[in-house]
Design an enzyme around this catalytic site. Structure first.
Site, mmCIF file in Angstrom:
data_model
loop_
_atom_site.group_PDB
_atom_site.id
_atom_site.type_symbol
_atom_site.label_atom_id
_atom_site.label_comp_id
_atom_site.label_asym_id
_atom_site.label_seq_id
_atom_site.Cartn_x
_atom_site.Cartn_y
_atom_site.Cartn_z
ATOM 1 N N ASP A 27 0.861 -1.177 -0.056
ATOM 2 C CA ASP A 27 0.089 -0.103 -0.044
ATOM 3 C C ASP A 27 1.010 1.263 -0.069
ATOM 4 O O ASP A 27 1.829 1.234 0.914
ATOM 5 C CB ASP A 27 -0.701 -0.094 1.138
ATOM 6 C CG ASP A 27 -1.907 1.110 1.431
ATOM 7 O OD1 ASP A 27 -2.752 1.239 0.450
ATOM 8 O OD2 ASP A 27 -1.792 1.963 2.152
ATOM 9 N N GLU B 92 1.541 -0.336 -5.186
ATOM 10 C CA GLU B 92 0.668 0.795 -5.553
ATOM 11 C C GLU B 92 1.325 2.014 -5.624
ATOM 12 O O GLU B 92 1.782 2.670 -4.897
ATOM 13 C CB GLU B 92 -0.527 0.964 -4.321
ATOM 14 C CG GLU B 92 -1.197 2.006 -4.748
ATOM 15 C CD GLU B 92 -2.199 2.531 -3.536
ATOM 16 O OE1 GLU B 92 -3.466 2.991 -3.653
ATOM 17 O OE2 GLU B 92 -1.812 2.400 -2.338
#
Length: 532
Positions: free
Chosen positions: A228, A270
């Protein structure tokens, strides 16, 4: 305080998809991955909240769909519904079950040839994490340097008080004070005050993160991580530090899983920025999501024409990535937990046109080079527009009266039995979107070129309105296929150019009526063909 954890030298067999676990360390992972928001997927105990046992109970559904790996959004303890603010990196949130439940999920998934990837949220913690609870006691605490602190006058002098709103964060004022503190320093939290950013210039933070990764790989047996906010460990002006960290992280992951079995758990980042700035992340991460491609695919499907020069763009992107790492994996998606659902974005003038466009979106996702991700419910046409809760609504297994495992943590606003046909209905309909996905994925999994995410993209001479065409070619030999998509609601005769004279037969078509006669392919509305 969070205790230190020992790591085991046991090597867990990694599953690359379709039961294969012997080559992904060499050629990259294959197959199709499936993103699951556990809270919304399936409830096993009747409390209205999706859980890990609910996922385990539906592994046969995922195997039937043809999925090779599942990506679970965060499952560690957290005070929020989404769980992106972790309070214990070594635990399972009680809402979702226990560590024994998770180990059983991994075991059952592996028996079906399905890998398990977890969301690893190391950019920030929760303010309730023991590290931050200690740090907030003041500058003399040993955990103070786990986070980023500055005094207000220094924030002002360095012109850091505000940040530009970006696609992944709407926080304009990222510096926050600890309520009741006797010191004046403020902590940095890029997303919101409840998620303080970790300080990766502090070596103990890196050591702690590496120990966490080793624990999940070696002791629990996960097959990899989705990382993330991978681009935001450091500010944009210090981005080379990001590259350096992820290179080091990649080495830790390789070492944690190296042994007599296959080496190299899967990592996907990401990272949302320009291709030339994404490329350095491939030094440490095996894959990165292609968010710009996702936006382009939405426009192409909605407009029913390749207005984006997609293949030319992808050729540039792949060349850019390849200069850094020839074995890069381009992670493809139509939507995810942060973006409006593709079902709502490509709505047509009728339900029939909307479903046809979703067929086209699936055709593109599952034939372009790279590793495709299906967001849970995408395969049945689930709908949803921001705010985030409305793009993470309960999965529809059956009509409400019969759905014993539908979650009830929130009532569906966009996706209900009235707006979306649930799984039970679609499984019984050969022409449903769900069965369209199954046929596509089954063919992709069975085809050596389409299922090889390292195969090269080659541009073709076909240039017709409403048509998108490209070649997929093996990187190690001359084997190749031509893929041609009809993006429109009318059949189109596609005339092959002289460079496609090798095309002899259609080996797969998503609609009846596809024909190859001489140098002309007839492609029905909203369909695609694969030609050898």
């Amino acid at each position: 305080m969070q205790p230190e954890r020992s790591t085991s030298s046991t090597v867990t067999t990694r599953h690359a998809g379709n039961g294969s676990s012997d080559n992904h360390g060499q050629i990259g992972w294959s197959g199709v991955h499936y993103e699951i928001f556990v809270r919304s997927f399936a409830d096993s105990n009747g409390d209205g909240i999706g859980d890990l046992n609910g996922v385990t109970n539906n592994l046969d559904y995922l195997k039937g769909l043809g999925i090779s790996a599942i990506w679970l959004m965060p499952i560690s303890p957290s005070p929020t519904y989404h769980k992106y603010d972790v309070t214990d990196y070594y635990g399972i949130d009680p809402d979702y079950g226990t560590m024994d439940d998770f180990r059983r999920l991994i075991s059952e998934a592996h028996q079906r040839g399905i890998a398990v990837i977890i969301d690893l949220v190391i950019h920030h913690t929760s303010v309730r994490h023991p590290w931050f609870q200690e740090a907030a006691k003041g500058p003399d605490n040993p955990y103070w340097h786990y986070y980023k602190w500055l005094k207000p006058d220094e924030i002002k002098r360095r012109k850091l008080a505000t940040r530009d709103i970006t696609a992944d964060s709407g926080e304009r004022s990222p510096w926050h004070s600890v309520r009741g503190a006797r010191y004046t320093e403020q902590y940095y939290a890029m997303f919101w005050s409840g998620m303080p950013d970790l300080n990766f210039d502090h070596q103990p933070v890196r050591d702690a993160v590496f120990a966490i990764a080793r624990y999940w790989l070696n002791e629990v047996g996960v097959d990899g991580f989705r990382l993330d906010a991978a681009r935001h460990l450091y500010r944009e002006s210090e981005e080379p530090k990001n590259h350096e960290f992820w290179t080091q992280f990649g080495q830790v992951v390789e070492a944690a899983t190296r042994g007599d079995g296959p080496s190299g758990a899967y990592t996907v980042g990401e990272v949302w920025t320009r291709p030339d700035r994404i490329a350095p992340y491939f030094r440490g991460l095996k894959a990165n999501f292609n968010f710009d491609l996702q936006l382009m695919l939405t426009e192409i499907v909605r407009k029913e024409n390749d207005t984006e020069d997609l293949i030319e763009y992808l050729s540039y992107v792949h060349a850019t990535f390849s200069r850094v790492n020839p074995n890069f994996i381009d992670a493809l998606l139509l939507s995810n937990h942060d973006q409006n659902r593709i079902g709502s974005l490509v709505k047509g003038k009728s339900d029939q046109q909307t479903m046809a466009r979703l067929n086209v979106a699936a055709n593109l996702l599952l034939t372009l080079p790279g590793l495709p991700y299906v967001y849970y419910g995408e395969e049945i046409g689930m709908l949803g527009m921001k705010p985030d809760e409305s793009i993470r609504e309960p999965f529809l297994w059956d009509i409400r009266a019969k759905d014993t495992q539908r979650t009830r943590w929130r009532r569906g606003t966009y996706s209900t039995s009235q707006t979306v046909r649930p799984v039970a209905q679609q499984e019984a309909d050969p022409e449903s979107l769900l069965n369209h996905y199954k046929r596509l994925i089954q063919f992709r999994n069975s085809h050596s070129i389409l299922n090889n995410n390292l195969s090269r993209l080659v541009q073709v001479g076909i240039r017709q309105k409403g048509i998108l065409a490209f070649i997929r070619q093996e990187s190690t030999n001359d084997q190749r296929v031509l893929v041609v998509h009809n993006l429109t609601g009318k059949p189109i005769d596609v005339v092959l150019s002289p460079t496609e004279e090798w095309c002899r037969r259609i080996v797969f078509a998503t609609a009846q009526g596809s024909l190859l006669i001489g140098d002309t392919i007839t492609i029905p509305a909203y369909s695609c063909v694969v030609v050898e």
